[in-house]
Design a protein around this motif. Sequence first.
Motif, PDB file in Angstrom:
ATOM      1  N   PRO A  16      35.261  45.260  48.516  1.00 47.30           N
ATOM      2  CA  PRO A  16      34.119  45.851  47.809  1.00 47.30           C
ATOM      3  C   PRO A  16      32.809  45.756  48.573  1.00 47.30           C
ATOM      4  O   PRO A  16      31.861  46.470  48.263  1.00 47.30           O
ATOM      5  CB  PRO A  16      34.056  45.019  46.515  1.00 47.30           C
ATOM      6  CG  PRO A  16      35.448  44.530  46.308  1.00 47.30           C
ATOM      7  CD  PRO A  16      35.977  44.268  47.684  1.00 47.30           C
ATOM      8  N   TRP A  17      32.750  44.891  49.580  1.00 47.33           N
ATOM      9  CA  TRP A  17      31.514  44.697  50.332  1.00 47.33           C
ATOM     10  C   TRP A  17      31.579  45.247  51.753  1.00 47.33           C
ATOM     11  O   TRP A  17      30.572  45.251  52.457  1.00 47.33           O
ATOM     12  CB  TRP A  17      31.182  43.201  50.402  1.00 47.33           C
ATOM     13  CG  TRP A  17      32.329  42.376  50.920  1.00 47.33           C
ATOM     14  CD1 TRP A  17      32.648  42.139  52.229  1.00 47.33           C
ATOM     15  CD2 TRP A  17      33.322  41.710  50.141  1.00 47.33           C
ATOM     16  NE1 TRP A  17      33.786  41.365  52.312  1.00 47.33           N
ATOM     17  CE2 TRP A  17      34.212  41.079  51.050  1.00 47.33           C
ATOM     18  CE3 TRP A  17      33.549  41.568  48.775  1.00 47.33           C
ATOM     19  CZ2 TRP A  17      35.315  40.329  50.614  1.00 47.33           C
ATOM     20  CZ3 TRP A  17      34.637  40.822  48.348  1.00 47.33           C
ATOM     21  CH2 TRP A  17      35.505  40.209  49.261  1.00 47.33           C
ATOM     22  N   GLY A  75      41.607  27.150  42.581  1.00 46.85           N
ATOM     23  CA  GLY A  75      42.048  27.704  41.314  1.00 46.85           C
ATOM     24  C   GLY A  75      41.042  28.686  40.764  1.00 46.85           C
ATOM     25  O   GLY A  75      40.150  29.169  41.474  1.00 46.85           O
ATOM     26  N   LEU A  76      41.175  28.990  39.487  1.00 50.99           N
ATOM     27  CA  LEU A  76      40.289  29.941  38.824  1.00 50.99           C
ATOM     28  C   LEU A  76      38.853  29.438  38.834  1.00 50.99           C
ATOM     29  O   LEU A  76      38.601  28.234  38.759  1.00 50.99           O
ATOM     30  CB  LEU A  76      40.762  30.152  37.383  1.00 50.99           C
ATOM     31  CG  LEU A  76      40.238  31.367  36.631  1.00 50.99           C
ATOM     32  CD1 LEU A  76      40.754  32.655  37.255  1.00 50.99           C
ATOM     33  CD2 LEU A  76      40.663  31.296  35.160  1.00 50.99           C
ATOM     34  N   ALA A  77      37.901  30.361  38.913  1.00 53.31           N
ATOM     35  CA  ALA A  77      36.478  30.003  38.956  1.00 53.31           C
ATOM     36  C   ALA A  77      35.732  30.627  37.789  1.00 53.31           C
ATOM     37  O   ALA A  77      36.189  31.595  37.177  1.00 53.31           O
ATOM     38  CB  ALA A  77      35.858  30.480  40.276  1.00 53.31           C
ATOM     39  N   ALA A  78      34.573  30.088  37.479  1.00 57.53           N
ATOM     40  CA  ALA A  78      33.697  30.712  36.494  1.00 57.53           C
ATOM     41  C   ALA A  78      33.315  32.105  36.978  1.00 57.53           C
ATOM     42  O   ALA A  78      33.235  32.361  38.190  1.00 57.53           O
ATOM     43  CB  ALA A  78      32.446  29.868  36.291  1.00 57.53           C
ATOM     44  N   VAL A  79      33.087  33.018  36.053  1.00 54.32           N
ATOM     45  CA  VAL A  79      32.694  34.372  36.436  1.00 54.32           C
ATOM     46  C   VAL A  79      31.346  34.328  37.156  1.00 54.32           C
ATOM     47  O   VAL A  79      30.548  33.405  36.969  1.00 54.32           O
ATOM     48  CB  VAL A  79      32.627  35.313  35.218  1.00 54.32           C
ATOM     49  CG1 VAL A  79      33.980  35.411  34.541  1.00 54.32           C
ATOM     50  CG2 VAL A  79      31.550  34.867  34.228  1.00 54.32           C
ATOM     51  N   ALA A  80      31.119  35.329  37.993  1.00 47.05           N
ATOM     52  CA  ALA A  80      29.847  35.483  38.723  1.00 47.05           C
ATOM     53  C   ALA A  80      29.566  34.315  39.653  1.00 47.05           C
ATOM     54  O   ALA A  80      28.411  33.960  39.888  1.00 47.05           O
ATOM     55  CB  ALA A  80      28.683  35.693  37.750  1.00 47.05           C
ATOM     56  N   SER A  81      30.624  33.715  40.209  1.00 47.53           N
ATOM     57  CA  SER A  81      30.443  32.638  41.189  1.00 47.53           C
ATOM     58  C   SER A  81      30.163  33.178  42.586  1.00 47.53           C
ATOM     59  O   SER A  81      29.804  32.403  43.480  1.00 47.53           O
ATOM     60  CB  SER A  81      31.686  31.747  41.227  1.00 47.53           C
ATOM     61  OG  SER A  81      31.854  31.041  40.009  1.00 47.53           O
ATOM     62  N   TYR A  82      30.325  34.470  42.770  1.00 47.36           N
ATOM     63  CA  TYR A  82      30.115  35.116  44.070  1.00 47.36           C
ATOM     64  C   TYR A  82      29.212  36.328  43.874  1.00 47.36           C
ATOM     65  O   TYR A  82      29.035  36.802  42.752  1.00 47.36           O
ATOM     66  CB  TYR A  82      31.459  35.529  44.679  1.00 47.36           C
ATOM     67  CG  TYR A  82      32.378  34.361  44.929  1.00 47.36           C
ATOM     68  CD1 TYR A  82      32.394  33.712  46.159  1.00 47.36           C
ATOM     69  CD2 TYR A  82      33.206  33.881  43.916  1.00 47.36           C
ATOM     70  CE1 TYR A  82      33.227  32.622  46.381  1.00 47.36           C
ATOM     71  CE2 TYR A  82      34.041  32.789  44.122  1.00 47.36           C
ATOM     72  CZ  TYR A  82      34.042  32.165  45.359  1.00 47.36           C
ATOM     73  OH  TYR A  82      34.859  31.071  45.569  1.00 47.36           O
ATOM     74  N   LYS A 116      30.925  33.872  55.540  1.00 46.47           N
ATOM     75  CA  LYS A 116      30.681  33.570  54.134  1.00 46.47           C
ATOM     76  C   LYS A 116      31.794  34.143  53.259  1.00 46.47           C
ATOM     77  O   LYS A 116      32.172  35.298  53.392  1.00 46.47           O
ATOM     78  CB  LYS A 116      29.335  34.152  53.701  1.00 46.47           C
ATOM     79  CG  LYS A 116      28.935  33.813  52.273  1.00 46.47           C
ATOM     80  CD  LYS A 116      27.568  34.382  51.945  1.00 46.47           C
ATOM     81  CE  LYS A 116      27.161  34.028  50.519  1.00 46.47           C
ATOM     82  NZ  LYS A 116      25.813  34.582  50.178  1.00 46.47           N
ATOM     83  N   TYR A 117      32.304  33.324  52.346  1.00 51.66           N
ATOM     84  CA  TYR A 117      33.289  33.801  51.380  1.00 51.66           C
ATOM     85  C   TYR A 117      32.597  34.588  50.279  1.00 51.66           C
ATOM     86  O   TYR A 117      31.602  34.135  49.706  1.00 51.66           O
ATOM     87  CB  TYR A 117      34.041  32.629  50.753  1.00 51.66           C
ATOM     88  CG  TYR A 117      35.062  31.984  51.659  1.00 51.66           C
ATOM     89  CD1 TYR A 117      36.320  32.559  51.842  1.00 51.66           C
ATOM     90  CD2 TYR A 117      34.769  30.796  52.329  1.00 51.66           C
ATOM     91  CE1 TYR A 117      37.266  31.964  52.664  1.00 51.66           C
ATOM     92  CE2 TYR A 117      35.712  30.191  53.158  1.00 51.66           C
ATOM     93  CZ  TYR A 117      36.957  30.791  53.317  1.00 51.66           C
ATOM     94  OH  TYR A 117      37.888  30.202  54.140  1.00 51.66           O
ATOM     95  N   LEU A 118      33.148  35.762  49.954  1.00 51.99           N
ATOM     96  CA  LEU A 118      32.560  36.625  48.937  1.00 51.99           C
ATOM     97  C   LEU A 118      33.484  36.842  47.744  1.00 51.99           C
ATOM     98  O   LEU A 118      33.176  37.647  46.865  1.00 51.99           O
ATOM     99  CB  LEU A 118      32.172  37.974  49.552  1.00 51.99           C
ATOM    100  CG  LEU A 118      31.095  37.920  50.645  1.00 51.99           C
ATOM    101  CD1 LEU A 118      30.810  39.322  51.170  1.00 51.99           C
ATOM    102  CD2 LEU A 118      29.821  37.272  50.125  1.00 51.99           C
ATOM    103  N   ALA A 120      38.444  26.036  50.196  1.00 53.78           N
ATOM    104  CA  ALA A 120      37.449  26.221  51.257  1.00 53.78           C
ATOM    105  C   ALA A 120      36.384  27.235  50.863  1.00 53.78           C
ATOM    106  O   ALA A 120      35.268  27.210  51.392  1.00 53.78           O
ATOM    107  CB  ALA A 120      38.135  26.664  52.553  1.00 53.78           C
ATOM    108  N   ASP A 121      36.702  28.125  49.923  1.00 51.31           N
ATOM    109  CA  ASP A 121      35.731  29.122  49.461  1.00 51.31           C
ATOM    110  C   ASP A 121      34.814  28.570  48.372  1.00 51.31           C
ATOM    111  O   ASP A 121      34.007  29.294  47.795  1.00 51.31           O
ATOM    112  CB  ASP A 121      36.436  30.379  48.962  1.00 51.31           C
ATOM    113  CG  ASP A 121      37.407  30.107  47.811  1.00 51.31           C
ATOM    114  OD1 ASP A 121      37.496  28.942  47.356  1.00 51.31           O
ATOM    115  OD2 ASP A 121      38.077  31.049  47.371  1.00 51.31           O
ATOM    116  N   GLY A 122      34.946  27.284  48.073  1.00 51.54           N
ATOM    117  CA  GLY A 122      34.125  26.657  47.040  1.00 51.54           C
ATOM    118  C   GLY A 122      34.811  26.535  45.710  1.00 51.54           C
ATOM    119  O   GLY A 122      34.272  25.917  44.790  1.00 51.54           O
ATOM    120  N   GLN A 123      36.016  27.129  45.594  1.00 50.68           N
ATOM    121  CA  GLN A 123      36.744  27.113  44.327  1.00 50.68           C
ATOM    122  C   GLN A 123      38.223  26.872  44.595  1.00 50.68           C
ATOM    123  O   GLN A 123      38.823  27.561  45.400  1.00 50.68           O
ATOM    124  CB  GLN A 123      36.579  28.450  43.593  1.00 50.68           C
ATOM    125  CG  GLN A 123      35.149  28.917  43.425  1.00 50.68           C
ATOM    126  CD  GLN A 123      34.371  28.092  42.418  1.00 50.68           C
ATOM    127  OE1 GLN A 123      34.947  27.426  41.564  1.00 50.68           O
ATOM    128  NE2 GLN A 123      33.045  28.133  42.515  1.00 50.68           N
TER     129      GLN A 123
END
Length: 368
Positions: free
Chosen positions: A231-232, A263-270, A241-243, A258-261
Amino acid sequence: MIRRRIAWIAGAAVGAAVAAVAISARSARSTLPPPQTALDTVFAPTIPNAALPSGTSPQGMVWIPGGEFSMGATVASEGLCEVHGVTRDALPVHRVYVDAFWMDATEVTNAQFALFVKATGYRTIAERVPTAEDFPGASPENLVAGSILFAPPPAPVRLDDHYQWWRYQKGASWRHPQGPRSDLKGRENYPVVHVAYADASAYSKWAGKRLPTEAEWEFAARGGLSGKLYPWGDEFRPGGKYLANTYQGKFPVEDTGADGQAGLAAVASYPPNGYGLYDIAGNAWEWVSDWYRPDYYARLASTGIAARNPQGPDDPFDPAEPGEKKRVHRGGSFLCTDQYCTRYMVGTRGKGEVSTGTNHVGFRCVKS
Protein backbone atom coordinates in the motif's frame (compact mmCIF):
# COMPACT_ATOMS: atom_id res chain seq x y z
CA MET A 1 -7.80 -36.11 19.29
CA ILE A 2 -6.85 -32.67 18.02
CA ARG A 3 -6.66 -33.91 14.44
CA ARG A 4 -9.94 -35.78 14.80
CA ARG A 5 -11.64 -32.76 16.38
CA ILE A 6 -10.43 -30.52 13.58
CA ALA A 7 -11.66 -32.99 11.00
CA TRP A 8 -15.13 -33.22 12.52
CA ILE A 9 -15.77 -29.80 13.97
CA ALA A 10 -13.69 -27.50 11.85
CA GLY A 11 -14.22 -29.53 8.72
CA ALA A 12 -12.75 -27.31 6.04
CA ALA A 13 -12.09 -24.67 8.66
CA VAL A 14 -8.45 -25.52 9.09
CA GLY A 15 -8.09 -25.85 5.35
CA ALA A 16 -9.65 -22.42 5.07
CA ALA A 17 -7.41 -21.02 7.74
CA VAL A 18 -4.36 -22.38 6.01
CA ALA A 19 -5.64 -21.15 2.67
CA ALA A 20 -5.53 -17.74 4.30
CA VAL A 21 -1.87 -18.33 5.07
CA ALA A 22 -0.57 -20.27 2.07
CA ILE A 23 -2.01 -21.29 -1.27
CA SER A 24 -2.33 -24.99 -1.91
CA ALA A 25 -0.56 -26.50 -4.88
CA ARG A 26 -3.85 -28.15 -5.78
CA SER A 27 -5.43 -24.74 -6.37
CA ALA A 28 -3.18 -24.24 -9.38
CA ARG A 29 -5.30 -26.48 -11.58
CA SER A 30 -7.02 -25.81 -14.86
CA THR A 31 -9.53 -23.34 -13.42
CA LEU A 32 -6.73 -20.81 -13.07
CA PRO A 33 -5.42 -18.59 -15.86
CA PRO A 34 -1.97 -19.52 -17.17
CA PRO A 35 1.06 -17.82 -15.63
CA GLN A 36 2.09 -14.48 -17.08
CA THR A 37 5.39 -12.76 -17.43
CA ALA A 38 5.77 -9.30 -15.99
CA LEU A 39 5.67 -7.91 -19.53
CA ASP A 40 2.26 -9.43 -20.30
CA THR A 41 0.42 -6.98 -18.07
CA VAL A 42 1.02 -3.31 -17.47
CA PHE A 43 -0.67 -1.48 -14.64
CA ALA A 44 -2.37 1.66 -15.92
CA PRO A 45 -2.73 4.76 -13.74
CA THR A 46 -5.55 5.03 -11.22
CA ILE A 47 -8.17 7.59 -12.29
CA PRO A 48 -9.98 8.74 -9.13
CA ASN A 49 -13.37 10.41 -9.19
CA ALA A 50 -13.27 14.15 -8.57
CA ALA A 51 -16.51 14.44 -6.59
CA LEU A 52 -16.17 15.31 -2.91
CA PRO A 53 -18.43 13.89 -0.20
CA SER A 54 -21.45 15.83 0.98
CA GLY A 55 -22.36 16.22 4.62
CA THR A 56 -20.28 15.24 7.62
CA SER A 57 -17.93 12.29 7.72
CA PRO A 58 -19.30 9.20 9.53
CA GLN A 59 -17.35 8.67 12.74
CA GLY A 60 -14.24 6.59 12.26
CA MET A 61 -14.58 6.42 8.47
CA VAL A 62 -12.57 7.95 5.63
CA TRP A 63 -13.65 8.96 2.13
CA ILE A 64 -12.65 6.69 -0.73
CA PRO A 65 -13.22 8.59 -4.00
CA GLY A 66 -13.65 5.56 -6.24
CA GLY A 67 -12.76 5.59 -9.90
CA GLU A 68 -11.03 3.32 -12.38
CA PHE A 69 -7.90 1.33 -11.52
CA SER A 70 -5.87 -1.75 -12.38
CA MET A 71 -6.72 -4.63 -10.05
CA GLY A 72 -4.74 -7.79 -9.38
CA ALA A 73 -1.11 -8.90 -9.22
CA THR A 74 1.60 -10.17 -11.55
CA VAL A 75 4.12 -12.97 -11.23
CA ALA A 76 6.67 -10.32 -10.29
CA SER A 77 5.40 -10.98 -6.76
CA GLU A 78 6.28 -14.67 -6.91
CA GLY A 79 9.98 -14.18 -6.26
CA LEU A 80 9.25 -12.61 -2.88
CA CYS A 81 7.93 -15.84 -1.35
CA GLU A 82 9.60 -19.20 -0.77
CA VAL A 83 6.25 -20.92 -1.41
CA HIS A 84 5.28 -20.24 -5.01
CA GLY A 85 1.76 -19.78 -6.34
CA VAL A 86 0.62 -16.85 -4.21
CA THR A 87 -0.44 -14.79 -7.23
CA ARG A 88 -2.03 -17.49 -9.40
CA ASP A 89 -5.61 -16.58 -8.41
CA ALA A 90 -4.87 -12.84 -8.69
CA LEU A 91 -4.15 -13.02 -12.44
CA PRO A 92 -4.65 -11.32 -14.78
CA VAL A 93 -4.51 -7.65 -13.92
CA HIS A 94 -7.72 -6.06 -15.21
CA ARG A 95 -9.43 -2.68 -15.18
CA VAL A 96 -12.22 -2.04 -12.71
CA TYR A 97 -14.39 0.97 -11.84
CA VAL A 98 -15.95 1.47 -8.39
CA ASP A 99 -18.22 4.23 -7.10
CA ALA A 100 -17.14 6.39 -4.17
CA PHE A 101 -17.79 5.17 -0.63
CA TRP A 102 -16.84 5.57 3.03
CA MET A 103 -14.62 2.99 4.71
CA ASP A 104 -13.69 2.30 8.31
CA ALA A 105 -10.23 3.72 8.93
CA THR A 106 -9.35 0.64 10.99
CA GLU A 107 -10.43 -2.93 11.38
CA VAL A 108 -13.45 -3.29 13.67
CA THR A 109 -12.16 -3.48 17.25
CA ASN A 110 -13.14 -5.60 20.22
CA ALA A 111 -14.63 -2.52 21.89
CA GLN A 112 -16.80 -1.77 18.86
CA PHE A 113 -17.93 -5.37 18.53
CA ALA A 114 -18.75 -5.47 22.25
CA LEU A 115 -21.19 -2.58 21.78
CA PHE A 116 -22.94 -4.55 19.06
CA VAL A 117 -23.18 -7.66 21.25
CA LYS A 118 -24.45 -5.64 24.23
CA ALA A 119 -27.15 -4.00 22.10
CA THR A 120 -28.33 -7.15 20.34
CA GLY A 121 -27.34 -10.15 22.46
CA TYR A 122 -25.67 -11.62 19.38
CA ARG A 123 -23.66 -14.83 19.79
CA THR A 124 -20.93 -15.54 17.26
CA ILE A 125 -20.64 -18.87 15.48
CA ALA A 126 -17.59 -19.73 17.61
CA GLU A 127 -19.75 -19.36 20.73
CA ARG A 128 -22.45 -21.74 19.49
CA VAL A 129 -22.27 -25.49 20.11
CA PRO A 130 -22.09 -27.33 16.77
CA THR A 131 -24.95 -29.72 16.11
CA ALA A 132 -24.94 -33.31 14.94
CA GLU A 133 -26.96 -32.14 11.93
CA ASP A 134 -24.11 -29.83 10.94
CA PHE A 135 -21.48 -32.55 11.40
CA PRO A 136 -23.07 -35.95 10.72
CA GLY A 137 -21.23 -38.79 12.40
CA ALA A 138 -19.30 -36.61 14.83
CA SER A 139 -18.97 -38.02 18.32
CA PRO A 140 -20.70 -35.93 21.04
CA GLU A 141 -17.44 -35.10 22.83
CA ASN A 142 -16.23 -33.36 19.68
CA LEU A 143 -19.32 -31.16 19.38
CA VAL A 144 -18.01 -28.27 21.44
CA ALA A 145 -18.00 -24.52 20.85
CA GLY A 146 -14.65 -23.10 19.83
CA SER A 147 -12.54 -21.72 17.02
CA ILE A 148 -9.31 -22.19 15.09
CA LEU A 149 -6.18 -21.05 16.90
CA PHE A 150 -2.59 -20.60 15.71
CA ALA A 151 -0.38 -22.70 17.98
CA PRO A 152 3.34 -22.48 17.19
CA PRO A 153 5.21 -25.79 17.52
CA PRO A 154 8.18 -26.02 19.93
CA ALA A 155 10.71 -26.63 17.16
CA PRO A 156 11.06 -26.03 13.40
CA VAL A 157 8.81 -28.21 11.23
CA ARG A 158 8.23 -28.88 7.56
CA LEU A 159 5.75 -26.45 6.07
CA ASP A 160 3.63 -29.09 4.34
CA ASP A 161 1.48 -30.10 7.34
CA HIS A 162 -0.58 -27.27 8.78
CA TYR A 163 -1.89 -29.45 11.64
CA GLN A 164 1.45 -28.75 13.27
CA TRP A 165 0.54 -25.12 13.93
CA TRP A 166 -3.27 -24.87 13.78
CA ARG A 167 -5.70 -26.41 16.24
CA TYR A 168 -9.38 -26.31 17.05
CA GLN A 169 -9.52 -24.76 20.51
CA LYS A 170 -12.49 -25.36 22.78
CA GLY A 171 -13.71 -22.06 24.23
CA ALA A 172 -11.81 -19.81 21.82
CA SER A 173 -13.95 -16.91 20.59
CA TRP A 174 -13.83 -13.16 20.12
CA ARG A 175 -14.14 -12.81 23.92
CA HIS A 176 -11.36 -15.33 24.51
CA PRO A 177 -8.98 -14.86 21.58
CA GLN A 178 -6.26 -17.20 22.88
CA GLY A 179 -8.59 -19.75 24.44
CA PRO A 180 -10.91 -19.90 27.48
CA ARG A 181 -8.33 -18.58 29.95
CA SER A 182 -7.72 -15.40 27.92
CA ASP A 183 -9.83 -12.25 27.86
CA LEU A 184 -9.98 -8.79 26.29
CA LYS A 185 -8.37 -6.82 29.11
CA GLY A 186 -5.91 -4.44 27.46
CA ARG A 187 -7.06 -5.60 24.02
CA GLU A 188 -10.08 -3.35 23.61
CA ASN A 189 -8.43 -1.58 20.66
CA TYR A 190 -7.30 -4.77 18.93
CA PRO A 191 -9.13 -6.11 15.87
CA VAL A 192 -11.99 -8.42 16.75
CA VAL A 193 -11.07 -11.93 15.57
CA HIS A 194 -12.64 -15.41 15.61
CA VAL A 195 -15.49 -13.93 13.57
CA ALA A 196 -17.05 -15.95 10.77
CA TYR A 197 -18.51 -14.28 7.70
CA ALA A 198 -22.03 -14.24 9.16
CA ASP A 199 -20.73 -12.53 12.31
CA ALA A 200 -19.02 -9.79 10.31
CA SER A 201 -22.11 -9.33 8.16
CA ALA A 202 -24.41 -9.10 11.20
CA TYR A 203 -22.24 -6.41 12.78
CA SER A 204 -22.13 -4.46 9.51
CA LYS A 205 -25.92 -4.42 9.21
CA TRP A 206 -26.35 -3.35 12.85
CA ALA A 207 -23.90 -0.48 12.27
CA GLY A 208 -25.81 0.68 9.17
CA LYS A 209 -22.92 -0.36 6.95
CA ARG A 210 -21.90 -3.37 4.86
CA LEU A 211 -18.83 -5.41 4.04
CA PRO A 212 -16.81 -4.11 1.07
CA THR A 213 -16.65 -5.86 -2.26
CA GLU A 214 -13.23 -7.17 -3.18
CA ALA A 215 -12.88 -4.46 -5.83
CA GLU A 216 -13.77 -1.71 -3.33
CA TRP A 217 -11.30 -3.14 -0.84
CA GLU A 218 -8.43 -3.19 -3.32
CA PHE A 219 -9.15 0.28 -4.70
CA ALA A 220 -9.07 1.61 -1.13
CA ALA A 221 -6.01 -0.42 -0.16
CA ARG A 222 -3.96 0.96 -3.03
CA GLY A 223 -4.49 4.47 -1.68
CA GLY A 224 -4.32 6.09 -5.12
CA LEU A 225 -1.15 4.28 -6.19
CA SER A 226 -1.05 1.93 -9.18
CA GLY A 227 0.69 -1.43 -9.48
CA LYS A 228 2.66 -1.23 -6.26
CA LEU A 229 3.48 -4.34 -4.26
CA TYR A 230 2.43 -2.76 -0.97
CA PRO A 231 0.00 0.00 0.00
CA TRP A 232 2.97 2.35 0.42
CA GLY A 233 5.15 1.38 -2.58
CA ASP A 234 7.43 -1.37 -3.88
CA GLU A 235 9.89 -1.63 -0.97
CA PHE A 236 8.74 -3.64 2.01
CA ARG A 237 10.84 -1.73 4.54
CA PRO A 238 11.58 1.73 3.11
CA GLY A 239 14.48 3.22 5.01
CA GLY A 240 14.57 0.08 7.17
CA LYS A 241 11.20 0.95 8.74
CA TYR A 242 8.41 -1.59 9.24
CA LEU A 243 5.06 -0.33 7.94
CA ALA A 244 2.90 -3.36 8.71
CA ASN A 245 2.49 -6.07 11.33
CA THR A 246 3.82 -9.28 9.80
CA TYR A 247 5.86 -12.28 10.98
CA GLN A 248 9.57 -12.12 11.71
CA GLY A 249 11.64 -15.10 12.78
CA LYS A 250 11.48 -18.77 11.80
CA PHE A 251 7.90 -19.59 10.76
CA PRO A 252 5.92 -21.03 12.49
CA VAL A 253 8.08 -21.41 15.59
CA GLU A 254 8.64 -17.88 16.86
CA ASP A 255 7.55 -14.38 15.91
CA THR A 256 10.46 -12.30 17.16
CA GLY A 257 8.46 -9.07 17.03
CA ALA A 258 11.21 -7.20 15.19
CA ASP A 259 8.49 -4.95 13.73
CA GLY A 260 7.48 -3.91 17.26
CA GLN A 261 4.64 -6.42 17.53
CA ALA A 262 4.65 -10.14 18.30
CA GLY A 263 1.26 -11.53 17.32
CA LEU A 264 -1.80 -9.38 16.75
CA ALA A 265 -1.42 -5.64 17.36
CA ALA A 266 -3.72 -2.80 18.32
CA VAL A 267 -5.26 -1.08 15.31
CA ALA A 268 -3.45 1.97 13.88
CA SER A 269 -0.06 0.84 15.21
CA TYR A 270 1.51 1.70 11.84
CA PRO A 271 1.12 4.66 9.44
CA PRO A 272 -1.98 4.84 7.21
CA ASN A 273 -2.01 4.53 3.43
CA GLY A 274 -2.76 7.37 1.03
CA TYR A 275 -6.48 7.33 1.82
CA GLY A 276 -6.01 7.26 5.59
CA LEU A 277 -6.61 3.53 6.09
CA TYR A 278 -4.66 1.72 8.81
CA ASP A 279 -3.47 -1.90 8.78
CA ILE A 280 -4.57 -2.51 5.22
CA ALA A 281 -1.59 -4.88 5.03
CA GLY A 282 -0.87 -7.38 7.80
CA ASN A 283 -2.28 -7.58 11.33
CA ALA A 284 -5.59 -9.34 10.54
CA TRP A 285 -7.09 -10.70 7.34
CA GLU A 286 -10.37 -9.01 6.40
CA TRP A 287 -13.58 -10.54 5.12
CA VAL A 288 -15.02 -9.05 1.94
CA SER A 289 -18.39 -9.84 0.40
CA ASP A 290 -17.27 -11.68 -2.76
CA TRP A 291 -17.56 -15.42 -3.15
CA TYR A 292 -14.16 -16.96 -3.90
CA ARG A 293 -13.34 -18.40 -7.31
CA PRO A 294 -9.74 -18.56 -8.59
CA ASP A 295 -10.85 -17.90 -12.17
CA TYR A 296 -12.97 -14.80 -11.50
CA TYR A 297 -10.35 -12.28 -12.59
CA ALA A 298 -9.92 -14.12 -15.89
CA ARG A 299 -13.69 -13.88 -16.44
CA LEU A 300 -13.66 -10.12 -15.90
CA ALA A 301 -10.62 -9.60 -18.08
CA SER A 302 -12.13 -11.61 -20.93
CA THR A 303 -14.77 -8.91 -21.54
CA GLY A 304 -12.11 -6.43 -22.65
CA ILE A 305 -13.77 -3.55 -20.77
CA ALA A 306 -13.49 -2.18 -17.26
CA ALA A 307 -15.83 -4.03 -14.92
CA ARG A 308 -18.17 -1.57 -13.21
CA ASN A 309 -18.74 -2.17 -9.49
CA PRO A 310 -18.17 -5.95 -9.72
CA GLN A 311 -19.88 -7.90 -6.95
CA GLY A 312 -17.94 -11.14 -7.33
CA PRO A 313 -19.01 -14.46 -8.87
CA ASP A 314 -22.51 -15.86 -8.38
CA ASP A 315 -21.23 -18.91 -6.52
CA PRO A 316 -18.04 -20.12 -4.84
CA PHE A 317 -15.54 -22.73 -5.98
CA ASP A 318 -12.15 -23.66 -4.60
CA PRO A 319 -10.50 -26.56 -6.45
CA ALA A 320 -8.53 -27.36 -3.30
CA GLU A 321 -11.79 -27.99 -1.40
CA PRO A 322 -14.63 -28.15 -3.94
CA GLY A 323 -17.34 -28.86 -1.38
CA GLU A 324 -16.69 -25.83 0.82
CA LYS A 325 -18.28 -22.39 0.44
CA LYS A 326 -15.64 -19.70 0.70
CA ARG A 327 -15.54 -15.92 0.65
CA VAL A 328 -12.51 -13.81 -0.17
CA HIS A 329 -10.09 -12.56 2.50
CA ARG A 330 -7.86 -9.58 1.80
CA GLY A 331 -4.84 -7.91 3.38
CA GLY A 332 -2.82 -10.64 5.06
CA SER A 333 -2.15 -10.96 8.77
CA PHE A 334 0.50 -10.99 11.48
CA LEU A 335 1.34 -14.52 10.31
CA CYS A 336 2.40 -13.49 6.81
CA THR A 337 6.06 -14.02 5.98
CA ASP A 338 8.17 -14.46 2.87
CA GLN A 339 8.93 -17.98 4.12
CA TYR A 340 5.32 -19.06 3.60
CA CYS A 341 2.81 -16.33 2.76
CA THR A 342 3.43 -12.88 1.29
CA ARG A 343 -0.19 -12.01 0.77
CA TYR A 344 0.11 -8.77 2.66
CA MET A 345 0.96 -7.63 -0.90
CA VAL A 346 -1.91 -5.42 -1.96
CA GLY A 347 -2.97 -7.25 -5.15
CA THR A 348 -3.02 -10.78 -3.72
CA ARG A 349 -5.93 -12.74 -2.30
CA GLY A 350 -6.94 -15.07 0.54
CA LYS A 351 -10.03 -17.20 1.10
CA GLY A 352 -11.99 -18.59 4.02
CA GLU A 353 -14.82 -21.06 4.63
CA VAL A 354 -17.80 -18.91 5.60
CA SER A 355 -18.63 -20.52 8.95
CA THR A 356 -15.07 -20.46 10.22
CA GLY A 357 -13.32 -17.90 12.39
CA THR A 358 -9.65 -17.85 13.39
CA ASN A 359 -7.44 -15.67 15.55
CA HIS A 360 -6.00 -13.86 12.53
CA VAL A 361 -9.16 -12.90 10.60
CA GLY A 362 -11.26 -9.77 11.24
CA PHE A 363 -13.04 -7.21 9.04
CA ARG A 364 -13.81 -3.56 8.38
CA CYS A 365 -16.97 -1.99 6.98
CA VAL A 366 -17.96 0.44 4.24
CA LYS A 367 -20.90 2.76 3.66
CA SER A 368 -22.19 3.91 0.28
